[in-house]
Scaffold this motif. Sequence first.
Motif, PDB file in Angstrom:
ATOM      1  N   PRO A  81       0.794  -1.223   0.000  1.00 47.43           N
ATOM      2  CA  PRO A  81       0.000   0.000   0.000  1.00 47.43           C
ATOM      3  C   PRO A  81       0.830   1.278   0.000  1.00 47.43           C
ATOM      4  O   PRO A  81       0.394   2.289  -0.518  1.00 47.43           O
ATOM      5  CB  PRO A  81      -0.829  -0.091   1.276  1.00 47.43           C
ATOM      6  N   ALA A  82       2.042   1.244   0.558  1.00 47.53           N
ATOM      7  CA  ALA A  82       2.856   2.458   0.595  1.00 47.53           C
ATOM      8  C   ALA A  82       3.714   2.532  -0.656  1.00 47.53           C
ATOM      9  O   ALA A  82       4.591   1.701  -0.868  1.00 47.53           O
ATOM     10  CB  ALA A  82       3.725   2.463   1.844  1.00 47.53           C
ATOM     11  N   PHE A  83       3.441   3.521  -1.479  1.00 47.38           N
ATOM     12  CA  PHE A  83       4.158   3.680  -2.753  1.00 47.38           C
ATOM     13  C   PHE A  83       4.602   5.120  -2.826  1.00 47.38           C
ATOM     14  O   PHE A  83       3.780   6.035  -2.864  1.00 47.38           O
ATOM     15  CB  PHE A  83       3.207   3.320  -3.901  1.00 47.38           C
ATOM     16  N   GLN A  84       5.942   5.358  -2.800  1.00 45.15           N
ATOM     17  CA  GLN A  84       6.444   6.719  -2.788  1.00 45.15           C
ATOM     18  C   GLN A  84       7.530   6.883  -3.849  1.00 45.15           C
ATOM     19  O   GLN A  84       8.459   6.085  -3.915  1.00 45.15           O
ATOM     20  CB  GLN A  84       7.049   7.058  -1.417  1.00 45.15           C
ATOM     21  N   ALA A  85       7.406   7.894  -4.649  1.00 53.31           N
ATOM     22  CA  ALA A  85       8.405   8.251  -5.659  1.00 53.31           C
ATOM     23  C   ALA A  85       8.772   7.076  -6.560  1.00 53.31           C
ATOM     24  O   ALA A  85       9.919   6.868  -6.897  1.00 53.31           O
ATOM     25  CB  ALA A  85       9.650   8.831  -4.990  1.00 53.31           C
TER      26      ALA A  85
END
Length: 99
Positions: A81-85
């Motif tokens: 769920p955590a998707f960054q850059a």
Amino acid sequence: MKIGEDEVRHVAKLAELAVADSDVPLLAKQLAGIVEFVAQLDGVTLTAGGTPVVLGPAQLPLREDVVSPIPLTRTPAQMAPAFQAGFFVVPKLDGLSEQ
């Protein structure tokens, strides 16, 4: 080149192979035979313009590369769920210290 029992033991050690002492004389004899056979190739003279021996076809047709993506059963957001850059962020496990 002479292949003896010492050479067999040395090669076995380098290859990390366990060779029983009873097998060493036979292996030395077999390896010596191989080395003698290959040494005979020194006596072969090549003539200029001779044709090389080609075993098999000179060229094989290349197959077409077909890429079939496998559909995902879950979306990337469901898997991580955590998707960054552009990267998936993996949550830290509890109990591990920062280094």
